[in-house]
Design an enzyme around this catalytic site. Structure first.
Site, PDB file in Angstrom:
ATOM      1  N   TYR A  84      11.119 -11.825  18.039  1.00 31.04           N
ATOM      2  CA  TYR A  84      11.690 -10.529  17.658  1.00 31.04           C
ATOM      3  C   TYR A  84      12.947 -10.726  16.830  1.00 31.04           C
ATOM      4  CZ  TYR A  84      13.283  -5.767  17.676  1.00 31.04           C
ATOM      5  OH  TYR A  84      13.679  -4.530  17.256  1.00 31.04           O
ATOM      6  N   PHE A 136      12.025   7.012 -11.209  1.00 29.18           N
ATOM      7  CA  PHE A 136      10.805   6.599 -10.524  1.00 29.18           C
ATOM      8  C   PHE A 136      10.646   7.525  -9.318  1.00 29.18           C
ATOM      9  CE2 PHE A 136       8.056   4.421  -7.580  1.00 29.18           C
ATOM     10  CZ  PHE A 136       6.939   4.339  -8.396  1.00 29.18           C
ATOM     11  N   THR A 137       9.409   7.855  -9.004  1.00 31.99           N
ATOM     12  CA  THR A 137       9.102   8.907  -8.022  1.00 31.99           C
ATOM     13  C   THR A 137       9.851   8.728  -6.697  1.00 31.99           C
ATOM     14  OG1 THR A 137       7.155   7.614  -7.432  1.00 31.99           O
ATOM     15  CG2 THR A 137       6.831   9.409  -9.015  1.00 31.99           C
ATOM     16  N   ASP A 227      16.684  -2.048  -9.583  1.00 36.91           N
ATOM     17  CA  ASP A 227      15.355  -1.987  -8.983  1.00 36.91           C
ATOM     18  C   ASP A 227      14.614  -3.200  -9.537  1.00 36.91           C
ATOM     19  OD1 ASP A 227      12.716  -1.617  -8.329  1.00 36.91           O
ATOM     20  OD2 ASP A 227      12.739   0.542  -8.633  1.00 36.91           O
ATOM     21  N   LYS A 270       4.798  -5.965  -5.558  1.00 33.95           N
ATOM     22  CA  LYS A 270       4.432  -6.149  -6.970  1.00 33.95           C
ATOM     23  C   LYS A 270       4.648  -7.624  -7.351  1.00 33.95           C
ATOM     24  CE  LYS A 270       5.117  -1.509  -6.781  1.00 33.95           C
ATOM     25  NZ  LYS A 270       5.445  -0.811  -5.519  1.00 33.95           N
ATOM     26  N   ARG A 394       0.325   9.549 -14.291  1.00 32.79           N
ATOM     27  CA  ARG A 394       1.780   9.398 -14.394  1.00 32.79           C
ATOM     28  C   ARG A 394       2.273  10.432 -15.403  1.00 32.79           C
ATOM     29  NH1 ARG A 394       3.802   6.123 -10.173  1.00 32.79           N
ATOM     30  NH2 ARG A 394       3.248   8.191  -9.470  1.00 32.79           N
ATOM     31  N   PHE A 461       1.956  13.992  -6.077  1.00 31.97           N
ATOM     32  CA  PHE A 461       0.839  13.291  -6.721  1.00 31.97           C
ATOM     33  C   PHE A 461      -0.004  12.495  -5.725  1.00 31.97           C
ATOM     34  CE2 PHE A 461       2.727   9.080  -6.488  1.00 31.97           C
ATOM     35  CZ  PHE A 461       4.078   9.389  -6.314  1.00 31.97           C
TER      36      PHE A 461
HETATM   37  N1  PM9 Z   1       5.418   1.679  -7.094  1.00 33.33           N
HETATM   38  C1  PM9 Z   1       3.282   1.931  -8.065  1.00 33.33           C
HETATM   39  O1  PM9 Z   1       2.072   2.045  -7.937  1.00 33.33           O
HETATM   40  C2  PM9 Z   1       3.564   2.255  -5.557  1.00 33.33           C
HETATM   41  C3  PM9 Z   1       3.033   3.618  -5.368  1.00 33.33           C
HETATM   42  S1  PM9 Z   1       3.475   4.913  -6.495  1.00 33.33           S
HETATM   43  C4  PM9 Z   1       4.896   5.556  -5.769  1.00 33.33           C
HETATM   44  O2  PM9 Z   1       3.830   1.754  -9.173  1.00 33.33           O
HETATM   45  C5  PM9 Z   1       9.334   0.951  -8.440  1.00 33.33           C
HETATM   46  C6  PM9 Z   1       9.673   0.686  -9.853  1.00 33.33           C
HETATM   47  C7  PM9 Z   1       8.029   1.071  -8.033  1.00 33.33           C
HETATM   48  C8  PM9 Z   1       7.722   1.348  -6.653  1.00 33.33           C
HETATM   49  C9  PM9 Z   1       6.403   1.570  -6.225  1.00 33.33           C
HETATM   50  C10 PM9 Z   1       8.808   1.471  -5.756  1.00 33.33           C
HETATM   51  C11 PM9 Z   1       8.577   1.774  -4.317  1.00 33.33           C
HETATM   52  C12 PM9 Z   1      10.083   1.331  -6.218  1.00 33.33           C
HETATM   53  N2  PM9 Z   1      10.323   1.080  -7.539  1.00 33.33           N
HETATM   54  O3  PM9 Z   1       5.782   1.348  -2.967  1.00 33.33           O
HETATM   55  O4  PM9 Z   1       7.680   1.603  -1.422  1.00 33.33           O
HETATM   56  O5  PM9 Z   1       7.059   0.916  -8.937  1.00 33.33           O
HETATM   57  O6  PM9 Z   1       6.902  -0.651  -1.999  1.00 33.33           O
HETATM   58  O7  PM9 Z   1       8.062   0.662  -3.685  1.00 33.33           O
HETATM   59  C13 PM9 Z   1       4.136   1.952  -6.893  1.00 33.33           C
HETATM   60  P1  PM9 Z   1       7.050   0.756  -2.450  1.00 33.33           P
END
Ligand code: PM9
Length: 469
Positions: A84, A136-137, A227, A270, A394, A461
């Site tokens: 843990y 970014f969303t 980011d 990613k 998008r 979305f």
């Molecule tokens: N990006 C993408 O498909 C995951 C789902 S869409 C919201 O591009 C950036 C630049 C991203 C991102 C996720 C996140 C959030 C932060 N910054 O999905 O929570 O492209 O791991 O990361 C998506 P997490």
């Protein structure tokens, strides 16, 4: 000098790049009939996020958590220390982050948005403004939920799909100055800088731009957070396009770039070639203290942050693999291969081709559809119906509503993202994808557009439902 696919047999006219790996395990794919796809699309409310993946042939929804891990990463999974507290995998992860990103402190999180939550809550107070190079969303939503207002300070070229600027992710320093003059530097807790700007089409930020931005932030005592989700890809573009970097490795460029920032949040799903994971990394002790305290409320103890020990080990190994020049070159090479094929056939896409995806220009694709007829959502649905290839909207659906007015936001970019997972699909898959998009393009006049019939409050979305107009 060792031979590479590029230097081998240079007497020949042509030598292609190739992936620096071979395939050891495969997962079968199934192609449904057109009737079955029509049924599946209807059940999913014409939203590709709501499709069951069993109904998908080639899945280009996202590059997030969809990469293939290496044999080394899988071996790392067996070395999970599931204590843990104080798992040895956490220390391996911390060391990998420090070596390649250079920040002092690591706070692990389950994925990127966990880290966005922590940094937003730690730094933003009600009424603050957070400038960034395009929204970014999830990032913007966390900034808004913390009481802030996001302000777009990306260069104008980024909003034009056809503009060929080599660093369309750059921040416009004049827009930064105008914001400081308007709201005062004391109301700007930090700049939210994204590498390989996702919503702009995977477009990079130059080293010169981050240096200038650092100087600007120093002048006004504003912090600069990155980011870093696709920062490795950003570094490839610097190596390729920026004077003085051709002979530096992606790893060297990454360290230098991060050195101009105060910290970063990361969706490791990613660049880092893992299926789950993320982190926040910071230099300032005060931010570290706050984030480390909050992580135990929302994610888990500060030595796992929502990840299993085995996930952290695979991630630590993934960080090292992600910065290898041949890996990044072949990853972007594959994206470009698809982009060049589509461009040759006259399909309108965002130029230059970016890091992680091809972005189809749905406004040009469907000039007869007004933006509130969801052209990019329509295009994603049509591609799925044609071939079972899954892509992502998008555009206006992703942009959501203005929290003040409740009206749709109308982004200049109305795009359908064709996102390439890392180390997963072959060049032949790219051919099939391109052929399907071309077929949809040839039938573009017949597209009728969609209406939204269900709209969730946040990040609509993901779960919205649509029907044909
Ligand atoms: N990006 C993408 O498909 C995951 C789902 S869409 C919201 O591009 C950036 C630049 C991203 C991102 C996720 C996140 C959030 C932060 N910054 O999905 O929570 O492209 O791991 O990361 C998506 P997490």
């Amino acid at each position: 000098m060792p031979e590479t696919p590029q230097t081998m047999g240079q007497q020949h006219h042509r030598r292609s790049w190739a992936e620096p790996w071979k395939i050891k395990m495969v997962e079968p794919l199934e192609v449904l009939t057109r009737e079955e796809r029509e049924q599946a699309a209807k059940e999913a409310g014409y939203n590709t996020f709501l499709l069951k993946s069993d109904k998908v042939y080639i899945d280009l929804l996202t590059d997030s958590g969809t990469s293939a891990m290496s044999d080394r990463q899988w071996a790392g999974m067996m070395l999970g220390d599931e204590a843990y507290a104080g798992s040895r995998n956490f220390y391996n992860l911390e060391a990998a982050m420090q070596k390649h990103y250079g920040y002092k402190h690591l706070v692990p999180t389950h994925q990127g948005r966990g880290a966005e939550h922590l940094i937003s809550q730690a730094l933003i107070k009600k009424g603050d403004y957070i400038p960034g190079n395009m929204y970014f969303t999830t990032t913007r939503l966390h900034q808004e939920l913390a009481g802030g207002t996001f302000v777009d300070v990306i260069i104008d070229e980024a909003h034009d799909p056809a503009n060929e600027h080599p660093f369309k992710g750059n921040v416009d320093l004049e827009k930064m100055q105008a914001l400081v003059d308007r709201v005062g530097a004391e109301n700007i807790p930090y700049v939210s800088l994204g590498g390989t700007v996702n919503m702009a089409g995977g477009q990079p930020v130059s080293m010169a731009n981050v240096k200038e931005l650092r100087a600007f932030c120093n002048k006004y005592n504003i912090r600069l957070y990155l980011d870093a989700t696709r920062m490795v890809e950003n570094c490839f573009f610097i190596q390729e396009r920026e004077a003085g970097y051709a002979h530096k490795s992606v790893a060297e460029i990454l360290l230098e770039f991060c050195g101009y920032t105060d910290g970063a949040w990361m969706s490791s799903k990613k660049d880092h070639l893992v299926n789950i994971g993320g982190w926040l990394a910071v230099n300032h002790e005060d931010v570290f203290e706050q984030a480390r305290n909050m992580v135990v409320i929302y994610e888990g103890l500060h030595t796992y942050g929502g990840m299993a020990g085995r996930d952290m080990e695979a991630l630590a190994i993934g960080i090292a693999e992600s910065v290898m020049d041949d890996h990044v070159a072949s990853r972007i090479g594959q994206v470009r291969y698809l982009g060049e094929l589509l461009s040759c056939w006259g399909v309108p896409i965002v130029q230059p081709v970016g890091g992680h995806a091809i972005f189809l220009d749905a406004k040009k694709f469907y000039p007869h559809l007004k933006q509130d007829m969801f052209p990019a959502q329509t295009l994603a649905a049509e591609i799925y119906l044609d071939s079972g290839v899954r892509t992502m909207e998008r555009g206006i659906a992703s942009a959501g509503r203005d929290p003040e007015t409740g009206e749709h936001r109308y982004p200049a970019l109305e795009l359908t993202r064709v996102t390439i997972p890392r180390r997963v699909y072959t060049q032949a898959h790219m051919d099939v994808v391109a052929e399907s998009i071309k077929a949809v393009y040839d039938n573009r006049d017949k597209a009728q557009g969609l209406k939204m019939v269900y709209e969730p409050k946040y990040l609509r979305f993901f779960q919205a439902r649509f029907d044909w107009l």
